[in-house]
Design a protein around this motif. Structure first.
Motif, PDB file in Angstrom:
ATOM      1  N   HIS A 276     -16.930 -75.832  22.322  1.00 54.73           N
ATOM      2  CA  HIS A 276     -15.923 -76.877  22.487  1.00 54.73           C
ATOM      3  C   HIS A 276     -16.118 -78.012  21.486  1.00 54.73           C
ATOM      4  O   HIS A 276     -15.153 -78.677  21.095  1.00 54.73           O
ATOM      5  N   HIS A 277     -17.365 -78.218  21.022  1.00 57.06           N
ATOM      6  CA  HIS A 277     -17.591 -79.218  19.979  1.00 57.06           C
ATOM      7  C   HIS A 277     -16.977 -78.757  18.654  1.00 57.06           C
ATOM      8  O   HIS A 277     -16.421 -79.564  17.904  1.00 57.06           O
ATOM      9  N   TYR A 278     -17.098 -77.472  18.362  1.00 59.54           N
ATOM     10  CA  TYR A 278     -16.468 -76.921  17.159  1.00 59.54           C
ATOM     11  C   TYR A 278     -14.956 -77.118  17.218  1.00 59.54           C
ATOM     12  O   TYR A 278     -14.327 -77.503  16.226  1.00 59.54           O
ATOM     13  N   GLU A 279     -14.376 -76.874  18.392  1.00 59.61           N
ATOM     14  CA  GLU A 279     -12.931 -77.040  18.555  1.00 59.61           C
ATOM     15  C   GLU A 279     -12.525 -78.502  18.444  1.00 59.61           C
ATOM     16  O   GLU A 279     -11.568 -78.845  17.743  1.00 59.61           O
ATOM     17  N   GLU A 280     -13.270 -79.374  19.138  1.00 60.26           N
ATOM     18  CA  GLU A 280     -12.906 -80.792  19.178  1.00 60.26           C
ATOM     19  C   GLU A 280     -13.101 -81.497  17.833  1.00 60.26           C
ATOM     20  O   GLU A 280     -12.324 -82.383  17.480  1.00 60.26           O
ATOM     21  N   VAL A 281     -14.125 -81.093  17.097  1.00 59.14           N
ATOM     22  CA  VAL A 281     -14.454 -81.785  15.848  1.00 59.14           C
ATOM     23  C   VAL A 281     -13.797 -81.117  14.644  1.00 59.14           C
ATOM     24  O   VAL A 281     -13.026 -81.751  13.908  1.00 59.14           O
ATOM     25  N   PHE A 282     -14.074 -79.836  14.441  1.00 60.45           N
ATOM     26  CA  PHE A 282     -13.648 -79.186  13.198  1.00 60.45           C
ATOM     27  C   PHE A 282     -12.243 -78.592  13.285  1.00 60.45           C
ATOM     28  O   PHE A 282     -11.429 -78.781  12.377  1.00 60.45           O
ATOM     29  N   VAL A 283     -11.960 -77.864  14.341  1.00 57.84           N
ATOM     30  CA  VAL A 283     -10.630 -77.269  14.472  1.00 57.84           C
ATOM     31  C   VAL A 283      -9.563 -78.361  14.549  1.00 57.84           C
ATOM     32  O   VAL A 283      -8.495 -78.256  13.928  1.00 57.84           O
ATOM     33  N   ALA A 284      -9.853 -79.431  15.310  1.00 61.49           N
ATOM     34  CA  ALA A 284      -8.909 -80.547  15.418  1.00 61.49           C
ATOM     35  C   ALA A 284      -8.683 -81.210  14.064  1.00 61.49           C
ATOM     36  O   ALA A 284      -7.546 -81.534  13.695  1.00 61.49           O
ATOM     37  N   ALA A 285      -9.767 -81.387  13.284  1.00 61.81           N
ATOM     38  CA  ALA A 285      -9.626 -81.972  11.945  1.00 61.81           C
ATOM     39  C   ALA A 285      -8.846 -81.043  11.031  1.00 61.81           C
ATOM     40  O   ALA A 285      -8.053 -81.485  10.192  1.00 61.81           O
ATOM     41  N   GLY A 286      -9.076 -79.729  11.176  1.00 63.41           N
ATOM     42  CA  GLY A 286      -8.336 -78.765  10.376  1.00 63.41           C
ATOM     43  C   GLY A 286      -6.845 -78.818  10.649  1.00 63.41           C
ATOM     44  O   GLY A 286      -6.019 -78.730   9.728  1.00 63.41           O
ATOM     45  N   LYS A 287      -6.458 -78.982  11.919  1.00 65.93           N
ATOM     46  CA  LYS A 287      -5.043 -79.059  12.263  1.00 65.93           C
ATOM     47  C   LYS A 287      -4.378 -80.277  11.615  1.00 65.93           C
ATOM     48  O   LYS A 287      -3.231 -80.219  11.164  1.00 65.93           O
ATOM     49  N   LYS A 288      -5.115 -81.391  11.559  1.00 71.16           N
ATOM     50  CA  LYS A 288      -4.574 -82.595  10.913  1.00 71.16           C
ATOM     51  C   LYS A 288      -4.318 -82.343   9.427  1.00 71.16           C
ATOM     52  O   LYS A 288      -3.407 -82.923   8.837  1.00 71.16           O
ATOM     53  N   LYS A 289      -5.139 -81.480   8.831  1.00 64.91           N
ATOM     54  CA  LYS A 289      -4.993 -81.178   7.402  1.00 64.91           C
ATOM     55  C   LYS A 289      -4.087 -79.986   7.149  1.00 64.91           C
ATOM     56  O   LYS A 289      -3.858 -79.598   6.003  1.00 64.91           O
ATOM     57  N   GLY A 290      -3.608 -79.354   8.235  1.00 62.21           N
ATOM     58  CA  GLY A 290      -2.768 -78.173   8.080  1.00 62.21           C
ATOM     59  C   GLY A 290      -3.542 -76.926   7.755  1.00 62.21           C
ATOM     60  O   GLY A 290      -3.058 -76.030   7.052  1.00 62.21           O
ATOM     61  N   ILE A 291      -4.781 -76.841   8.265  1.00 59.21           N
ATOM     62  CA  ILE A 291      -5.658 -75.699   7.986  1.00 59.21           C
ATOM     63  C   ILE A 291      -5.979 -74.965   9.284  1.00 59.21           C
ATOM     64  O   ILE A 291      -6.334 -75.589  10.282  1.00 59.21           O
ATOM     65  N   ALA A 292      -5.851 -73.663   9.288  1.00 58.70           N
ATOM     66  CA  ALA A 292      -6.239 -72.846  10.443  1.00 58.70           C
ATOM     67  C   ALA A 292      -7.663 -72.347  10.235  1.00 58.70           C
ATOM     68  O   ALA A 292      -7.925 -71.530   9.355  1.00 58.70           O
ATOM     69  N   LEU A 293      -8.603 -72.853  11.030  1.00 64.39           N
ATOM     70  CA  LEU A 293     -10.009 -72.493  10.863  1.00 64.39           C
ATOM     71  C   LEU A 293     -10.347 -71.185  11.567  1.00 64.39           C
ATOM     72  O   LEU A 293      -9.802 -70.892  12.633  1.00 64.39           O
ATOM     73  N   PRO A 294     -11.247 -70.389  10.981  1.00 59.61           N
ATOM     74  CA  PRO A 294     -11.747 -69.180  11.664  1.00 59.61           C
ATOM     75  C   PRO A 294     -12.583 -69.571  12.876  1.00 59.61           C
ATOM     76  O   PRO A 294     -12.879 -70.750  13.088  1.00 59.61           O
ATOM     77  N   SER A 295     -12.978 -68.595  13.648  1.00 60.66           N
ATOM     78  CA  SER A 295     -13.849 -68.872  14.788  1.00 60.66           C
ATOM     79  C   SER A 295     -15.219 -69.334  14.292  1.00 60.66           C
ATOM     80  O   SER A 295     -15.599 -69.101  13.144  1.00 60.66           O
ATOM     81  N   MET A 296     -15.955 -69.955  15.186  1.00 59.60           N
ATOM     82  CA  MET A 296     -17.270 -70.481  14.831  1.00 59.60           C
ATOM     83  C   MET A 296     -18.209 -69.364  14.377  1.00 59.60           C
ATOM     84  O   MET A 296     -18.945 -69.508  13.396  1.00 59.60           O
ATOM     85  N   ALA A 297     -18.200 -68.236  15.069  1.00 59.10           N
ATOM     86  CA  ALA A 297     -19.080 -67.118  14.719  1.00 59.10           C
ATOM     87  C   ALA A 297     -18.719 -66.535  13.359  1.00 59.10           C
ATOM     88  O   ALA A 297     -19.601 -66.152  12.582  1.00 59.10           O
ATOM     89  N   GLU A 298     -17.419 -66.449  13.053  1.00 62.51           N
ATOM     90  CA  GLU A 298     -16.991 -65.913  11.760  1.00 62.51           C
ATOM     91  C   GLU A 298     -17.536 -66.742  10.614  1.00 62.51           C
ATOM     92  O   GLU A 298     -18.017 -66.206   9.607  1.00 62.51           O
ATOM     93  N   VAL A 299     -17.468 -68.048  10.746  1.00 58.89           N
ATOM     94  CA  VAL A 299     -17.949 -68.934   9.686  1.00 58.89           C
ATOM     95  C   VAL A 299     -19.466 -68.839   9.569  1.00 58.89           C
ATOM     96  O   VAL A 299     -20.032 -68.741   8.473  1.00 58.89           O
ATOM     97  N   ASN A 300     -20.167 -68.839  10.704  1.00 60.40           N
ATOM     98  CA  ASN A 300     -21.629 -68.818  10.707  1.00 60.40           C
ATOM     99  C   ASN A 300     -22.184 -67.596   9.995  1.00 60.40           C
ATOM    100  O   ASN A 300     -23.163 -67.689   9.242  1.00 60.40           O
ATOM    101  N   TYR A 301     -21.573 -66.422  10.218  1.00 65.70           N
ATOM    102  CA  TYR A 301     -22.092 -65.178   9.652  1.00 65.70           C
ATOM    103  C   TYR A 301     -21.420 -64.798   8.335  1.00 65.70           C
ATOM    104  O   TYR A 301     -21.578 -63.672   7.866  1.00 65.70           O
ATOM    105  N   ASN A 302     -20.682 -65.727   7.744  1.00 74.21           N
ATOM    106  CA  ASN A 302     -20.014 -65.411   6.487  1.00 74.21           C
ATOM    107  C   ASN A 302     -20.476 -66.335   5.367  1.00 74.21           C
ATOM    108  O   ASN A 302     -19.699 -66.709   4.499  1.00 74.21           O
ATOM    109  N   ALA A 303     -21.746 -66.715   5.412  1.00 72.65           N
ATOM    110  CA  ALA A 303     -22.303 -67.564   4.357  1.00 72.65           C
ATOM    111  C   ALA A 303     -22.381 -66.797   3.042  1.00 72.65           C
ATOM    112  O   ALA A 303     -22.564 -65.580   3.027  1.00 72.65           O
TER     113      ALA A 303
END
Length: 416
Positions: A276-303
């Motif tokens: 929920h912190h990922y959603e509240e902080v990063f996903v919410a910020a992405g929506k303000k910028k017009g960006i659809a963020l991947p899930s938290m696990a997708e980003v973590n394992y796609n370094a």
């Protein structure tokens, strides 16, 4: 690296209001790259460059020529790099400062999210400082007194992860960090994050649509490797907290296997608490910028890859993937800074040499039981060498050869 313009292109359809993240999940086109690194070497050394590499003097000349060629061609390739340290651990701050200093020397622009503010700000450097409560510092939780009386178990990974989790959440809620995340004009070409076993901090790379680079502060082991590669065989892969070494017995291998089964369960528990912190902080910020963020696990394992403060000559023999890059010693100053005058005088007057004693930044000497402190001093008094003890408090009745220092410029002392 993906250029800023490419990252900002709108990939959605006409009815879409959000752009999917590029760079993190996209795949390159099929076929071999138009040009490989070996092609550049062949231009200078010819097709027999592998044979020439056996001649050290000749290869040294080619290295210099290749460097001059790269300097002439790539003088304008500077990047904007974000370095993130979301917890207040002095030793890890030293490692992150290693990235900052080396990147600045290479001409890049660096932004550093940190609870350790710098007094002097060099050109092309910006720091985003956040407040960090002292009660969340691992050094105030994992005290040597608690370890000795066995009120805590240092082998309990949940005990280590828990303060990290609280610290990361505190960082994400900080006003300065929030302002950076939500600024629509901010962009970075890469994000380097100290790996703390928590997926939520990978959101910094997602929200800025930049390649993710993990930084492993310790030796190569199965747990950090599992983030960028398949989990290695427990019969050969060491555990960072293991108190045994190769060759493993049958029961030690079984213990390794049990850890590889149980640890992901523990991490899943802690990481599920940060969704929920990922959603509240990063996903919410992405929506303000017009960006659809991947899930938290997708980003973590796609370094893109992982830097590691390790070297094959110093650790356990283990297979390493190409995207796991050992860079041990990168944080050490090539030219140590001069010692303070009082310390320099002590070093100069030490006729029989100096012994430097430190428990590190997490385990502080001031928490050592009083009886043990006196036993240390009694032992040090029998040495002919001068002893420098990094001690965070006043210690009375010192032997003549023992000196207490609250803060130690370790690189300068060891480089003396």
């Amino acid at each position: 690296m993906w250029s800023t313009n490419e990252r900002k292109q709108d990939q959605g359809d006409d009815n879409s209001t959000q752009r999917p993240v590029k760079g993190l999940l996209e795949k390159r086109s099929k076929g071999r790259p138009l040009k490989r690194w070996a092609d550049d070497i062949k231009e200078l050394a010819g097709k027999d460059w592998l044979i020439l590499s056996q001649n050290r003097d000749k290869w040294k000349e080619l290295e210099e020529a290749f460097t001059r060629k790269g300097t002439l061609v790539h003088t304008n390739e500077a990047y904007k790099i974000l370095v993130v340290l979301p917890v207040k651990v002095p030793s890890q701050n030293i490692l992150c400062n290693g990235y900052v200093d080396n990147l600045l020397r290479a001409g890049h622009e660096v932004t550093y999210i940190t609870p350790f503010p710098r007094k002097e700000l060099p050109p092309k450097f910006r720091q985003i400082v956040f407040d960090y409560p002292d009660n969340l510092m691992p050094g105030n939780i994992l005290t040597i007194e608690k370890i000795l009386n066995k009120s805590i178990d240092v082998m309990d990974m949940s005990l280590i992860i828990s303060p990290f989790l609280d610290g990361v959440v505190h960082c994400l809620r900080d006003k300065n960090v929030q302002n950076l995340i939500n600024d629509p004009n901010e962009s970075f070409d890469a994000v380097i994050i100290e790996w703390l076993m928590l997926h939520v901090i990978s959101g910094f790379a997602a929200v800025f649509q930049a390649p993710l680079i993990w930084s492993n502060p310790a030796e190569a082991s199965w747990l950090p490797l599992s983030v960028v590669d398949e989990v290695p065989n427990p019969a050969y892969a060491p555990d960072i907290l293991a108190d045994y070494f190769h060759p493993y017995t049958f029961w030690q291998r079984a213990k390794q296997l049990l850890k590889q089964i149980s640890m992901p369960v523990i991490l899943y528990y802690f990481n599920s608490k940060t969704e929920h912190h990922y959603e509240e902080v990063f996903v919410a910020a992405g929506k303000k910028k017009g960006i659809a963020l991947p899930s938290m696990a997708e980003v973590n394992y796609n370094a893109s890859f992982m830097f590691s403060n390790s070297h094959v000559s110093l650790g356990e023999p283990i297979r390493l993937p190409q995207n796991f890059i050992p860079i041990a010693g990168y944080h050490i100053d090539q030219k140590p800074k001069p010692l303070p005058e009082d310390l320099q005088k002590i070093m100069d007057n030490a006729k029989h040499g100096v012994i430097y004693f430190s428990m590190g930044s997490n385990i502080q000497s001031r928490f050592i039981p009083e009886k043990m402190k006196r036993e240390f001093l009694d032992m040090f008094s029998k040495f002919k060498q001068t002893v420098l003890w990094k001690f965070e408090d006043v210690l009375p009745d010192l032997p003549s050869n023992v000196h207490i220092i609250k803060w130690a410029p370790q690189h300068s002392i060891l480089g003396e």
